[in-house]
Design an enzyme around this catalytic site. Structure first.
Site, PDB file in Angstrom:
ATOM      1  N   GLU A 105      -7.218   0.929  -4.958  1.00 33.81           N
ATOM      2  CA  GLU A 105      -6.749   0.117  -3.568  1.00 33.81           C
ATOM      3  C   GLU A 105      -8.351   0.213  -2.570  1.00 33.81           C
ATOM      4  O   GLU A 105      -8.340  -0.841  -1.937  1.00 33.81           O
ATOM      5  CB  GLU A 105      -6.662   1.861  -2.239  1.00 33.81           C
ATOM      6  N   LYS A 160       3.049  11.659  -3.034  1.00 28.49           N
ATOM      7  CA  LYS A 160       1.733  10.575  -3.978  1.00 28.49           C
ATOM      8  C   LYS A 160       1.198  11.845  -4.969  1.00 28.49           C
ATOM      9  O   LYS A 160       0.476  11.563  -6.143  1.00 28.49           O
ATOM     10  CB  LYS A 160       1.365   9.713  -3.661  1.00 28.49           C
ATOM     11  N   ASP A 188     -13.032   4.969   1.953  1.00 31.41           N
ATOM     12  CA  ASP A 188     -12.166   4.968   2.289  1.00 31.41           C
ATOM     13  C   ASP A 188     -10.997   6.244   2.316  1.00 31.41           C
ATOM     14  O   ASP A 188     -10.949   7.612   1.053  1.00 31.41           O
ATOM     15  CB  ASP A 188     -10.722   4.921   1.232  1.00 31.41           C
ATOM     16  N   ASP A 218       0.331  -1.035  -0.305  1.00 35.78           N
ATOM     17  CA  ASP A 218       0.340  -0.050  -0.093  1.00 35.78           C
ATOM     18  C   ASP A 218       1.094   1.001  -0.192  1.00 35.78           C
ATOM     19  O   ASP A 218       1.880   1.412   1.045  1.00 35.78           O
ATOM     20  CB  ASP A 218      -0.937   0.246   0.855  1.00 35.78           C
TER      21      ASP A 218
HETATM   22  P1  ADP Z   1      -3.133   6.724   3.387  1.00 31.66           P
HETATM   23  O1  ADP Z   1      -3.764   5.731   2.740  1.00 31.66           O
HETATM   24  O2  ADP Z   1      -3.550   8.459   2.623  1.00 31.66           O
HETATM   25  O3  ADP Z   1      -1.779   6.578   3.104  1.00 31.66           O
HETATM   26  P2  ADP Z   1      -3.419   6.493   5.855  1.00 31.66           P
HETATM   27  O4  ADP Z   1      -5.003   5.730   5.891  1.00 31.66           O
HETATM   28  O5  ADP Z   1      -2.473   5.827   6.635  1.00 31.66           O
HETATM   29  O6  ADP Z   1      -3.299   7.367   4.757  1.00 31.66           O
HETATM   30  O7  ADP Z   1      -4.181   7.961   6.517  1.00 31.66           O
HETATM   31  C1  ADP Z   1      -3.050   8.408   7.117  1.00 31.66           C
HETATM   32  C2  ADP Z   1      -4.775  10.016   7.825  1.00 31.66           C
HETATM   33  O8  ADP Z   1      -5.050   9.600   9.140  1.00 31.66           O
HETATM   34  C3  ADP Z   1      -3.162  10.841   8.493  1.00 31.66           C
HETATM   35  O9  ADP Z   1      -4.000  11.805   7.957  1.00 31.66           O
HETATM   36  C4  ADP Z   1      -3.534  10.542   9.545  1.00 31.66           C
HETATM   37  O10 ADP Z   1      -3.374  11.970  10.820  1.00 31.66           O
HETATM   38  C5  ADP Z   1      -4.783  10.316  10.458  1.00 31.66           C
HETATM   39  N1  ADP Z   1      -4.599   9.696  11.072  1.00 31.66           N
HETATM   40  C6  ADP Z   1      -4.127   8.330  11.947  1.00 31.66           C
HETATM   41  N2  ADP Z   1      -4.622   8.041  12.892  1.00 31.66           N
HETATM   42  C7  ADP Z   1      -5.645   9.281  13.323  1.00 31.66           C
HETATM   43  C8  ADP Z   1      -6.456   9.195  14.304  1.00 31.66           C
HETATM   44  N3  ADP Z   1      -6.655   8.210  15.560  1.00 31.66           N
HETATM   45  N4  ADP Z   1      -7.809   9.880  14.089  1.00 31.66           N
HETATM   46  C9  ADP Z   1      -7.632  10.460  13.110  1.00 31.66           C
HETATM   47  N5  ADP Z   1      -7.016  11.124  11.964  1.00 31.66           N
HETATM   48  C10 ADP Z   1      -6.202   9.720  11.954  1.00 31.66           C
HETATM   49 MG    MG Z   2      -4.117   4.700   1.984  1.00 33.70          MG
END
Ligand code: ADP
Ligand code: MG
Length: 625
Positions: free
Chosen positions: A188, A87, A210, A25
């Site tokens: 995804e 990205k 998502d 991912d």
């Molecule tokens: P991506 O797929 O875009 O890489 P992720 O699925 O890893 O992203 O999500 C990252 C986002 O999730 C970030 O903006 C992060 O701040 C947010 N995030 C992670 N944990 C929490 C939480 N406990 N509460 C709110 N937002 C969260």
């Molecule tokens: Mg993601």
């Protein structure tokens, strides 16, 4: 001429070997790698036991390149050389990036800036988003190899459903640069559905919601035992947790009445804004205290109510896109059996609440929203690598049109993969040397049904060199053919006693081998700007040709799915693209390609549905319900 003979039948049978394959991912914010181990999809951790790899790359002045948490720590002190959310730049031109003013990077501008991909100036030179992403992927590849104890056969890399061709191609190139063999790019939300579909045996209509760090994807899927069908997709490629951070960041500046910020202070505040946001998922208020480099102090308290208020429009946007996807699928909310929550931002209670209100039900959360995409990708990678069991053939919607084989003595063809085999497929066979002391072998990959090489189509020549001299017939050369779900073939040859190995990837429909594309890509970095635009033109031409062929092939088999008017629109767009190729003008090709892609969007969706239908026909109802 080939220099080998075929081993005696029966002697060539090698025991089935588990091929190391991973799902990756490649997220805007966080990236993960997962694999299937003893039938279970698991995320692979780093040496400190952490599963997430922040998608951050730092090019340090001393020439080192850092990724992940250690790079992330440096972002406040070295913002220009610490690349986050790369990205968002993948396959994007300058004008695609609306929020460019808020970013601390030095973008490289040349006369053709409106064309090629944006590039970033760092202390280690100019870097393209493809190179930056390749660093993230390389870290994950090394992590996987270290924890699996071997070289990877291949990887499935996920992309948002909204990614266009340029973004997908850039992702594929990054994976290749990182040393990964890309088995397939996977959307995804589809990966998330695979993880849920297989792990939980879910059936019926499902929505995948998502909300990650930089993108929002919503997909409406129909899941049945072993088969899923994408009914509609929607979302916003520029909406995610980053935007929630940004709202908090702006709120802090306003509350603390701050002067214009240095890039370092801006980054520091962004980090604090994100921390506060994440904290609020568990608590009712978050205190933000920061001493800025400018000497100013920030000390503010953000409550969940205020947070909900300042981010309401973002949540509303996700709901609007979700409703639209449902409309596209011609479904009412209560026809949706379950909502799969994906992405770290779905932890925000307000998002959970909004989604459950919209769907009149609690969303599904039994898989970790951060990991679910990687877990699904790993399952897919395992299938594509050929590690499948009899009951796992549900993704196999395609067959190979012509047999694939090798040239053997006397210009004859030895078929390894017969035509009409379902994809993906992997087959291996052992061969041996013809002459005493032979240390090299020419391998000629051909495709076709005829017995003589001269009557078949030549796909690739490559050589396996440097194995120790042996008497004729003593060397054991194992040649493996692997065709992925996109119909792309890769061939590996390995002398079993010495371990000498060679491989080649063949792209029959493309006309260009992966290596050539990689070389072109690398050349582009080391050459002047005019070279880069010439390269871009050539790539666009190849890409256009590929699209033309794909559309023509699709029309040939599935034109019945189109109305006269739709067919006419596609034909028109096809002609336009064909004529643009003659003009040698990048812009014209690009816009003609966009037009053709748009004209065929709906067609592609219908073909996908039709192919799922085909996969279903011939099965007993009891097999699929
Ligand atoms: P991506 O797929 O875009 O890489 P992720 O699925 O890893 O992203 O999500 C990252 C986002 O999730 C970030 O903006 C992060 O701040 C947010 N995030 C992670 N944990 C929490 C939480 N406990 N509460 C709110 N937002 C969260
Ligand atoms: Mg993601």
């Amino acid at each position: 001429m080939a220099l080998f003979q075929i081993a005696e039948p029966g002697e060539s049978a090698a025991p089935h070997q588990h091929r190391l394959a991973v799902g990756i991912d490649l997220g805007t914010t966080n990236s993960l790698v997962a694999t299937v181990r003893s039938g279970m999809s698991v995320v692979l951790n780093d040496e400190k036991g952490r599963s997430l790899l922040p998608s951050v790359v730092r090019y340090a002045a001393d020439g080192t390149i850092d990724t992940g948490y250690s790079a992330q720590k440096q972002q406040a002190i070295d913002p220009k050389n610490t690349i986050v959310s790369v990205k968002r730049f993948m396959g994007r031109g300058r004008r695609d990036i609306a929020h460019v003013e808020t970013l601390p990077y030095d973008f490289v501008v040349n006369e053709n800036a409106a064309e090629g991909m944006v590039r970033l100036k760092t202390v280690q030179g100019i870097k393209s988003p493809v190179e930056v992403s390749a660093e993230i992927l390389k870290t994950l590849r090394l992590r996987a190899e270290a924890s699996l104890g071997g070289e990877l056969t291949g990887a499935v890399v996920t992309v948002p459903a909204y990614f266009d061709d340029a973004q997908r191609q850039a992702t594929k190139d990054a994976a290749r640069l990182s040393g990964l063999n890309v088995l397939r790019l996977l959307n995804e939300p589809t990966a998330a559905a695979i993880a849920y579909g297989l792990d939980n045996g879910s059936e019926g209509i499902y929505a995948v919601f998502d909300l990650g760090g930089g993108t929002f994807d919503v997909s409406i899927l129909r899941l049945a035992k072993g088969i899923f069908e994408v009914l509609a997709t929607g979302g916003d490629s520029a909406l995610g947790g980053d935007d929630f951070d940004h709202r908090v960041f702006c709120w802090i500046i306003q509350q603390a009445k701050l002067n214009p910020l240095s890039p370092g202070d801006a980054r520091l505040l962004q980090v604090r804004a994100r921390e506060a946001k994440e904290y609020l998922s568990q608590h009712s208020e978050a205190q933000i205290t920061v001493k800025l480099g400018s000497g100013e102090y920030v000390d503010v308290t953000l409550s969940t109510e205020v947070f909900a208020e300042i981010t309401r429009t973002l949540v509303d946007k996700t709901l609007a896109a979700t409703r639209k996807a449902l409309r596209d699928a011609k479904l009412a909310v209560d026809e949706v059996k379950g909502v799969v929550m994906v992405g770290g931002s779905t932890r925000i209670p307000q998002v959970q609440h909004a989604v459950s209100e919209l769907f009149h039900q609690e969303p599904l959360n039994n898989l970790d929203p951060d990991k679910v995409v990687a877990l699904g990708a790993a399952i897919q990678a395992n299938l594509l690598a050929g590690n499948r069991t009899a009951d796992e053939d549900w993704l196999l919607l395609d067959v190979i049109p012509l047999s694939l084989g090798l040239e053997t003595m006397g210009g004859l063809v030895e078929k390894l993969i017969p035509r009409n085999s379902t994809l993906p497929i992997a087959k291996a066979q052992e061969f041996t040397t013809f002459k005493d002391g032979q240390t090299a072998m020419a391998i000629h990959v051909v495709q076709g049904e005829r017995e003589l090489v001269s009557d078949c189509r030549s796909l690739a020549h490559f050589e396996l060199r440097g194995f120790p001299p042996m008497v004729a017939g003593a060397a054991r050369i194992r040649v493996s053919f692997q065709v992925d779900a996109d119909g792309l073939l890769s061939v590996t040859a390995r002398e079993q006693t010495s371990g000498v190995e060679a491989r080649v990837e063949v792209k029959p429909s493309y006309g260009l081998r992966d290596e050539e594309i990689t070389v072109m890509l690398k050349d582009g970095y080391s050459h002047a700007a005019d070279d880069a635009s010439r390269r871009a033109l050539r790539e666009a031409q190849v890409e256009a040709q590929r699209l033309i062929e794909a559309v023509q092939a699709a029309l040939k088999t599935d034109s019945a799915l189109l109305s006269d008017g739709e067919r006419q629109a596609i034909d028109q767009a096809l002609t336009q693209l064909q004529t643009s190729l003659i003009a040698d003008e990048r812009k014209r090709i690009d816009s003609a390609m966009t037009a053709l892609s748009q004209a065929t969007n709906e067609f592609a969706a219908r073909r996908m549905n039709a192919s799922v239908q085909r996969a279903l026909t011939g099965r007993k109802v009891s097999d699929v319900t």
